[in-house]
Design a protein around this motif. Sequence first.
Motif, PDB file in Angstrom:
ATOM      1  N   THR A   1       2.900   3.999   2.954  1.00  0.00           N
ATOM      2  CA  THR A   1       2.016   5.135   2.673  1.00  0.00           C
ATOM      3  C   THR A   1       2.650   6.486   2.980  1.00  0.00           C
ATOM      4  O   THR A   1       2.056   7.529   2.711  1.00  0.00           O
ATOM      5  CB  THR A   1       0.711   5.000   3.478  1.00  0.00           C
TER       6      THR A   1
ATOM      7  N   ASP B   1      -1.697   2.436  -5.211  1.00  0.00           N
ATOM      8  CA  ASP B   1      -1.212   3.807  -4.998  1.00  0.00           C
ATOM      9  C   ASP B   1      -2.308   4.815  -5.308  1.00  0.00           C
ATOM     10  O   ASP B   1      -2.960   4.739  -6.351  1.00  0.00           O
ATOM     11  CB  ASP B   1       0.001   4.076  -5.886  1.00  0.00           C
TER      12      ASP B   1
ATOM     13  N   SER C   1       6.897   6.180   6.562  1.00  0.00           N
ATOM     14  CA  SER C   1       5.913   5.713   7.545  1.00  0.00           C
ATOM     15  C   SER C   1       6.582   5.282   8.841  1.00  0.00           C
ATOM     16  O   SER C   1       6.003   5.413   9.922  1.00  0.00           O
ATOM     17  CB  SER C   1       5.110   4.539   6.980  1.00  0.00           C
TER      18      SER C   1
ATOM     19  N   ARG D   1       0.661   8.184   7.667  1.00  0.00           N
ATOM     20  CA  ARG D   1      -0.660   7.844   7.136  1.00  0.00           C
ATOM     21  C   ARG D   1      -0.991   6.419   7.573  1.00  0.00           C
ATOM     22  O   ARG D   1      -0.556   5.456   6.961  1.00  0.00           O
ATOM     23  CB  ARG D   1      -0.648   7.928   5.616  1.00  0.00           C
TER      24      ARG D   1
ATOM     25  N   VAL E   1       0.862  -1.179   0.000  1.00  0.00           N
ATOM     26  CA  VAL E   1       0.000   0.000   0.000  1.00  0.00           C
ATOM     27  C   VAL E   1       0.901   1.233   0.000  1.00  0.00           C
ATOM     28  O   VAL E   1       1.578   1.509   0.990  1.00  0.00           O
ATOM     29  CB  VAL E   1      -0.941   0.020   1.210  1.00  0.00           C
ATOM     30  N   GLY E   2       0.910   1.930  -1.113  1.00  0.00           N
ATOM     31  CA  GLY E   2       1.764   3.106  -1.266  1.00  0.00           C
ATOM     32  C   GLY E   2       2.788   2.888  -2.364  1.00  0.00           C
ATOM     33  O   GLY E   2       3.570   1.934  -2.301  1.00  0.00           O
TER      34      GLY E   2
ATOM     35  N   GLU F   1      -7.422   4.224  -4.135  1.00  0.00           N
ATOM     36  CA  GLU F   1      -7.249   4.654  -2.749  1.00  0.00           C
ATOM     37  C   GLU F   1      -7.783   3.577  -1.825  1.00  0.00           C
ATOM     38  O   GLU F   1      -8.917   3.125  -1.973  1.00  0.00           O
ATOM     39  CB  GLU F   1      -7.980   5.969  -2.502  1.00  0.00           C
TER      40      GLU F   1
END
Length: 319
Positions: free
Chosen positions: A113, A38, A275, A236, A14-15, A83
């Motif tokens: 993220t 992403d 992160s 995030r 994720v990201g 998202e």
Amino acid sequence: MAEQAEIMRDVVVVGGGAAGLSAALTLARSRRRVTVVDAGAPRNASTEGVHGLLALDGLSPLELLRRGRDEVTRYGGEIISAEVSDVSCTSLGFAVMMRDGGVLHGRRLLIATGLVDELPEIPALRERWGRDVLHCPYCHGWEVRDRRIGVLATGPMSVHQALLFRQLSDDVRFFSNDHDLGDQNRAKLDALGIPVIPGGVSRLEIVDDRLTGVRLNDDRIVEVEALAVAPRMVARAEVFANIGIRPTPHPAGSFIAADSTGRTSVTGVWVAGNSVDLSAQVGAAAADGARAAAHINADLVAEDTDRAVARRSGAETVR
């Protein structure tokens, strides 16, 4: 997206910044089925170039991501523009839900993220962010060397920031913005010839699309050509709350805690890049992603090997 839900990925990332793409590249080259999700909102999008990145110094951040995506997909990795709205645990790993209704399933999860820069609510400041309002002397300091640089007090890192920028210019001034510096910090600034400008800041002065000064609450204008601001940097992490991932407070914001390999306290979940490390530049974030990916792959290899041994032992017992 309906058919995506039927595929079990080895890893869902994720990201899709430097950390996420670097991890995906490492995993794809290890022949892992990896998907990067992403949202398309890179932290450094407003910056003209990425600096301090060996052999790629000055490259546009968006071009860097484009090249990274091409490399990941060249090795069979998948990138989805979406998202993430929620993440949950399943019997086989994790389900990653998107706002468009799609769902991805993965045996392991990598959080990449990044973070959000929370900036002071000062008129014109956010619009200049990444241009002549900046925060990192290693990312942007050379570009403003020898200029008239202001440093805006926002928190515990601001004096340290002023000391770093003083290395790049003889003309640095510190805007206290009604913060109490304390005798020790004031002594440091005095020793390096950094004047402290008292009073609150009301707005930035922009002329011909460039920063020319800082206006104080008493209407005085102090000339500057660049302004350093230490934002509050917040990981995030909201969409991972349901699987037990919560940010850890830090004087400069918050981060997601992990061990030296990027493994979090939640089984099967790793984290990489800003992160977990608020100070990581692009190169460090990319390296962190590659390191986490190697440990994720090793974890999957160990699990697959244990299953193979168990299957073989069962077959031998039947015979």
